[in-house]
Design a protein around this motif. Structure first.
Motif, PDB file in Angstrom:
ATOM      1  N   UNK A  26      65.049  44.348  52.050  1.00 41.73           N
ATOM      2  CA  UNK A  26      64.805  45.783  51.876  1.00 41.73           C
ATOM      3  C   UNK A  26      65.629  46.550  52.914  1.00 41.73           C
ATOM      4  N   UNK A  27      65.847  47.815  52.653  1.00 45.74           N
ATOM      5  CA  UNK A  27      66.582  48.695  53.570  1.00 45.74           C
ATOM      6  C   UNK A  27      65.630  49.748  54.090  1.00 45.74           C
ATOM      7  N   UNK A  28      65.688  50.018  55.373  1.00 43.65           N
ATOM      8  CA  UNK A  28      64.808  51.015  55.978  1.00 43.65           C
ATOM      9  C   UNK A  28      64.979  52.363  55.280  1.00 43.65           C
ATOM     10  N   UNK A  29      63.863  53.010  54.973  1.00 45.44           N
ATOM     11  CA  UNK A  29      63.878  54.281  54.261  1.00 45.44           C
ATOM     12  C   UNK A  29      63.945  55.491  55.183  1.00 45.44           C
ATOM     13  N   UNK A  30      63.898  55.263  56.491  1.00 45.46           N
ATOM     14  CA  UNK A  30      64.010  56.390  57.416  1.00 45.46           C
ATOM     15  C   UNK A  30      65.435  56.929  57.396  1.00 45.46           C
ATOM     16  N   UNK A  31      65.568  58.230  57.227  1.00 44.22           N
ATOM     17  CA  UNK A  31      66.889  58.845  57.108  1.00 44.22           C
ATOM     18  C   UNK A  31      67.738  58.559  58.351  1.00 44.22           C
ATOM     19  N   UNK A  32      68.936  58.039  58.128  1.00 48.64           N
ATOM     20  CA  UNK A  32      69.835  57.721  59.229  1.00 48.64           C
ATOM     21  C   UNK A  32      69.834  56.263  59.613  1.00 48.64           C
ATOM     22  N   UNK A  33      68.827  55.500  59.148  1.00 50.08           N
ATOM     23  CA  UNK A  33      68.745  54.067  59.470  1.00 50.08           C
ATOM     24  C   UNK A  33      69.098  53.257  58.229  1.00 50.08           C
ATOM     25  N   UNK A  34      70.081  52.381  58.373  1.00 51.32           N
ATOM     26  CA  UNK A  34      70.512  51.562  57.237  1.00 51.32           C
ATOM     27  C   UNK A  34      70.271  50.077  57.499  1.00 51.32           C
ATOM     28  N   UNK A  35      69.343  49.767  58.379  1.00 53.10           N
ATOM     29  CA  UNK A  35      69.077  48.376  58.734  1.00 53.10           C
ATOM     30  C   UNK A  35      68.446  47.633  57.551  1.00 53.10           C
ATOM     31  N   UNK A  36      68.937  46.404  57.330  1.00 54.35           N
ATOM     32  CA  UNK A  36      68.357  45.538  56.306  1.00 54.35           C
ATOM     33  C   UNK A  36      67.478  44.486  56.978  1.00 54.35           C
ATOM     34  N   UNK A  37      66.363  44.171  56.344  1.00 50.67           N
ATOM     35  CA  UNK A  37      65.458  43.163  56.884  1.00 50.67           C
ATOM     36  C   UNK A  37      64.568  42.654  55.761  1.00 50.67           C
ATOM     37  N   UNK A  38      63.833  41.588  56.041  1.00 48.99           N
ATOM     38  CA  UNK A  38      62.915  41.048  55.042  1.00 48.99           C
ATOM     39  C   UNK A  38      61.688  41.937  54.927  1.00 48.99           C
ATOM     40  N   UNK A  39      61.148  42.028  53.709  1.00 47.10           N
ATOM     41  CA  UNK A  39      60.032  42.940  53.452  1.00 47.10           C
ATOM     42  C   UNK A  39      58.841  42.675  54.362  1.00 47.10           C
ATOM     43  N   UNK A  40      58.622  41.414  54.714  1.00 44.64           N
ATOM     44  CA  UNK A  40      57.499  41.083  55.579  1.00 44.64           C
ATOM     45  C   UNK A  40      57.634  41.638  56.981  1.00 44.64           C
ATOM     46  N   UNK A  41      58.837  42.085  57.348  1.00 39.12           N
ATOM     47  CA  UNK A  41      59.070  42.630  58.682  1.00 39.12           C
ATOM     48  C   UNK A  41      59.059  44.159  58.700  1.00 39.12           C
ATOM     49  N   UNK A  42      58.680  44.744  57.561  1.00 32.71           N
ATOM     50  CA  UNK A  42      58.698  46.208  57.451  1.00 32.71           C
ATOM     51  C   UNK A  42      57.834  46.871  58.505  1.00 32.71           C
ATOM     52  N   UNK A  43      56.610  46.380  58.671  1.00 32.49           N
ATOM     53  CA  UNK A  43      55.693  46.981  59.633  1.00 32.49           C
ATOM     54  C   UNK A  43      56.247  46.887  61.051  1.00 32.49           C
ATOM     55  N   UNK A  44      56.777  45.728  61.391  1.00 29.36           N
ATOM     56  CA  UNK A  44      57.331  45.535  62.737  1.00 29.36           C
ATOM     57  C   UNK A  44      58.531  46.459  62.969  1.00 29.36           C
ATOM     58  N   UNK A  45      59.431  46.534  61.981  1.00 31.97           N
ATOM     59  CA  UNK A  45      60.601  47.411  62.124  1.00 31.97           C
ATOM     60  C   UNK A  45      60.178  48.868  62.217  1.00 31.97           C
ATOM     61  N   UNK A  46      59.238  49.253  61.378  1.00 36.08           N
ATOM     62  CA  UNK A  46      58.803  50.649  61.347  1.00 36.08           C
ATOM     63  C   UNK A  46      58.200  51.073  62.679  1.00 36.08           C
ATOM     64  N   UNK A  47      57.605  50.111  63.403  1.00 34.78           N
ATOM     65  CA  UNK A  47      56.970  50.443  64.679  1.00 34.78           C
ATOM     66  C   UNK A  47      57.980  50.668  65.793  1.00 34.78           C
ATOM     67  N   UNK A  48      59.246  50.285  65.557  1.00 34.21           N
ATOM     68  CA  UNK A  48      60.270  50.458  66.599  1.00 34.21           C
ATOM     69  C   UNK A  48      61.504  51.207  66.115  1.00 34.21           C
ATOM     70  N   UNK A  49      61.567  51.565  64.837  1.00 29.65           N
ATOM     71  CA  UNK A  49      62.758  52.204  64.286  1.00 29.65           C
ATOM     72  C   UNK A  49      63.064  53.517  65.003  1.00 29.65           C
ATOM     73  N   UNK A  50      64.276  53.647  65.496  1.00 31.86           N
ATOM     74  CA  UNK A  50      64.682  54.841  66.244  1.00 31.86           C
ATOM     75  C   UNK A  50      64.748  56.081  65.367  1.00 31.86           C
ATOM     76  N   UNK A  51      64.854  55.886  64.049  1.00 33.11           N
ATOM     77  CA  UNK A  51      65.029  57.026  63.144  1.00 33.11           C
ATOM     78  C   UNK A  51      63.721  57.462  62.484  1.00 33.11           C
ATOM     79  N   UNK A  52      62.609  56.872  62.867  1.00 35.26           N
ATOM     80  CA  UNK A  52      61.320  57.279  62.299  1.00 35.26           C
ATOM     81  C   UNK A  52      60.831  58.546  63.002  1.00 35.26           C
ATOM     82  N   UNK A  53      60.318  59.473  62.233  1.00 46.25           N
ATOM     83  CA  UNK A  53      59.758  60.705  62.800  1.00 46.25           C
ATOM     84  C   UNK A  53      58.313  60.435  63.189  1.00 46.25           C
ATOM     85  N   UNK A  54      57.999  60.666  64.457  1.00 45.33           N
ATOM     86  CA  UNK A  54      56.671  60.347  64.985  1.00 45.33           C
ATOM     87  C   UNK A  54      56.131  61.531  65.796  1.00 45.33           C
TER      88      UNK A  54
END
Length: 377
Positions: A197-225
């Protein structure tokens, strides 16, 4: 030679059953990050083998042996990976042996073994392996292979997947599920934790396995928090530090009057309220600097006089020490000289007398020293 038939049931029912079910279909998904890292590691490994194998040989170059060594390298690491599980069971007593490592480390070790086996005698004994020139030559050859498309990334990733499946006997980094029909496989593919899967946060094009979505989302620099300091702003995680240190209204700042002794810290958005609420304490600190010999009681009376004879809003207009001091001095001119208590006045006069006596004594000593100096001349 005929195959043995003992203990093999080849009855009609089993053959018919196998024909009905057909061959099992396997899910091909793997941890995309591990696969990518392995694919990136193959090129430097091959470059090292080519450079070390031809160094000191006037008849060979890294490019001349690259095709053959690539083929040998693929065969070597593939064979090692296929034997890995069996060798691990023998040496460690089972697949759960603690000595087994991450698939990347295991395959990297196989590549290193291959590279070491291809070093010629000159490379091994000349000090070449520790030279900076070797590193530069390897880097140049890697760049040359990449520019020429010698070993495309997709082909390296295909190899990486095969090797990963061979050594990942716990299925921690690849999907090991099998299905009897294409329909079942298709249904699984849409939900497989190892699908890419590809990160859906605008500006981030990182690819990773779907099972790692939660982990990536918790550290993604492009997530609005939400702001970490609990202001109302929602900002990019990558800009959080700058926001908190600069524009955040809840950033803690020192009082503008810290230079004269105020030790309060408050939220940036509340600094004006602090200055307004603490006018008396700021006045006291300012007067203490202006009238140093005065007692606390005299200074406190002066604070009350200034507050009574002027509006708080005028004092609250001051944004810094300089403007506050100017306002206070203007108000003091209207009030006249500060009245000092009798005891304080006596003490002040005594201090002044002592200062005068010390000054006179110093002058006398300097005069005597001057006379002595002239007498010697």
């Amino acid at each position: 030679m005929e195959l043995p038939t003992a203990n093999v049931d080849l009855g009609p029912k089993k053959i018919e059953h196998e024909k009905e079910e057909g061959p099992l279909l396997h899910c091909d998904f793997c941890d995309i990050e591990v696969v990518h890292n392995l694919a990136q590691m193959f090129m430097p490994g091959l470059a090292c083998a080519c450079v070390d194998n031809t160094t000191g040989d006037p008849f060979n170059t890294p490019g001349f042996v690259a095709v053959d060594l690539r083929k040998e390298m693929i065969e070597f690491v593939t064979q090692k990976s296929e034997l890995f599980v069996a060798e691990s069971i023998i040496s460690e007593g089972g697949p759960d042996g603690e000595a087994l490592e991450h698939p990347f480390d295991i395959i990297s070790y196989f590549v290193d073994e291959f590279v070491n086996s291809k070093r010629n005698l000159w490379s091994q004994f000349s000090g070449w392996l520790l030279s900076d020139k070797r590193e530069d030559k390897i880097d140049d050859f890697i760049q040359e292979m990449e520019v020429n498309g010698f070993w495309p990334l997709d082909r390296r990733e295909t190899l990486a997947k095969d090797l990963l499946k061979n050594v990942d006997f716990k299925s921690s980094f690849h999907c090991s599920m099998s299905f009897n029909s294409a329909e079942d496989l298709a249904n699984h593919v849409d939900a497989c934790d190892f699908r890419t899967v590809i990160c859906q946060n605008e500006g981030c094009n990182v690819r990773f396995s779907a099972g790692q979505l939660k982990e990536h989302d918790s550290t993604c620099d492009f997530k609005i928090v939400p702001c970490e300091q609990k202001c109302t702003a929602n900002i990019l995680r990558r800009e959080m530090d700058r926001h908190c240190l600069t524009v955040c209204p809840l950033k803690l700042v020192n009082c503008p009057f810290s230079a004269i002794g105020c030790r309060s810290t408050t939220a940036q958005s509340m600094i004006r309220k602090h200055c307004s609420d603490d006018i008396e304490s700021h006045l006291f600190l300012m007067l203490k600097g202006i009238h140093q010999p005065a007692s606390s009681e005299d200074l406190q009376r002066r604070v009350e006089q200034i507050v009574q004879t002027s509006s708080r809003s005028k004092l609250a207009e001051a944004k810094d020490v300089r403007s506050f001091k100017r306002i206070v001095k203007d108000l003091e001119v209207k009030l006249g000289s500060l009245e000092v208590s009798a005891e304080e006045k006596t003490s002040t006069e005594e201090v002044a007398k002592n200062e005068d006596r010390e000054e006179n004594r110093t002058s006398a000593v300097n005069g005597v020293n001057k006379e002595d100096s002239e007498h010697r001349k």
